[in-house]
Design a protein around this motif. Sequence first.
Motif, mmCIF file in Angstrom:
data_model
loop_
_atom_site.group_PDB
_atom_site.id
_atom_site.type_symbol
_atom_site.label_atom_id
_atom_site.label_comp_id
_atom_site.label_asym_id
_atom_site.label_seq_id
_atom_site.Cartn_x
_atom_site.Cartn_y
_atom_site.Cartn_z
ATOM 1 N N SER A 197 0.824 -1.210 0.000
ATOM 2 C CA SER A 197 0.000 0.000 0.000
ATOM 3 C C SER A 197 0.855 1.257 0.000
ATOM 4 C CB SER A 197 -0.916 -0.002 1.224
ATOM 5 O OG SER A 197 -1.795 -1.089 1.164
ATOM 6 N N ARG B 3 -5.124 -3.326 2.658
ATOM 7 C CA ARG B 3 -6.472 -3.216 3.226
ATOM 8 C C ARG B 3 -7.385 -4.264 2.600
ATOM 9 N NH1 ARG B 3 -11.093 0.247 1.963
ATOM 10 N NH2 ARG B 3 -12.379 0.408 3.819
ATOM 11 N N ASP C 153 -4.276 0.564 -2.077
ATOM 12 C CA ASP C 153 -4.241 -0.015 -0.731
ATOM 13 C C ASP C 153 -4.539 -1.517 -0.739
ATOM 14 O OD1 ASP C 153 -3.992 -0.301 1.966
ATOM 15 O OD2 ASP C 153 -5.514 1.174 2.508
#
Lengths: 131, 282
Positions: free
Chosen positions: B219, B230, B227
């Motif tokens: 990320s 995530r 990202d």
Amino acid sequence: MSMRDTPLWTWHVIAGLIILVLLGLHMGIMHLSGVLHFDAMSPAGDSPVDWANVAYRAKMIFFTLSYIVLLGAGLFHGLYGLKNILFELGPPAGLRSAISALLLLLGVGLFALGTWAAFTARTVALAASSM
Amino acid sequence: MANEGTTNVIFRVRRYDPDRDAAPYYQDFTVPVPPGMVVLEGLWYIKEHMDATLSWRVSCRMGVCGSCGMLINGSPTLACNTQIHDVARDGLLMVAPLPNFDIIRDLVPDLGPLFDRHSHLMPFIVREDHDEMQEPSDQYWQSADDLLEYLQFTYCIKCGCCMAACPTFATDPTYSGPQPLAQAYRYMIDSRDGAFEERKAILAGEAGPWRCHYAGECSAVCPKGVDPARAIQLMKRELVLDYLRLGKLRRRKPAGVLPPEKKRGRREGIPEHPPFTVEGAG
């Protein structure tokens, strides 16, 4: 195709939570009793590892079971973590299988030994209290 | 032509021609760098004025195609949107191909493993209503909230920077890596998709997200802000909840065609498109 990683990882996390609770209890009783005043678990006073205090707790089935659960959670969490670390070193498929089998045998063996020790301690404590 | 503020920067470029070289080596080029010059332009300068054999991959030159990912002063990034003066240290710029991939030549990595893993995780909408997909009667209905669930992850341009930064992908050949996993999550969470069980069968094994230990470098280096770390953690959450029979994806029906009550006319104030410039278009 192996589909075991989801359950293994899930139980890895659950084992971590169990360790957090039971290891907290262990630390509170065995190492921080002077601070947290867990005196009820060491009625003979003095050190929590004095035989009288150890025998008092060993007779309680809660502690016997908590030792076994903590042992199982600790072994699974630690050995699964160790397996992941070893696998990141990139061993070939055959060696991966051997590592998995070896760690499984080690875990089962240590769990059996620890369970036997927990019940033996309880038996000895019960026998001593009836004398 | 020297502009005001032009300074010389040494490009220390990793070279490797598998037909000629036994091993990669570094070669220095001194490039006059005016303010605003990007690394890609510096490489073009070298190719046009110093060494025409220098090779790299490039297409759009504007941070969209993802072709020019390379290791610039130790960080995987796009050469086309990295200004030299922002990253050069003491007049030196290290340029190398993306790590974690084989080198085809000079700065050209073999991204085959990325695309193989990417396609293995089914990065597309899977549904059973094949006739509707082939001859759509209308759009599939998706709310704005549904869209926001995955929108961020659609910005991936497959440049490979996240794969180059991932310490797990560097050592574990069975790990899919951040780019394929983020894209698998992008389609897994898409309300129009109906292949959760099929994808789950792959992700529940070694190709899944379980080897990720959240270093987060993927990320940190992503030039599009996707990202992937995530996405991987969210994917873990969905798979764990599903294993515990608490997940919602296993019960989800793929979004259907836009219902009549949701249909709206054209909003007021939105102008019509200009006339087509190509005959027969539209």
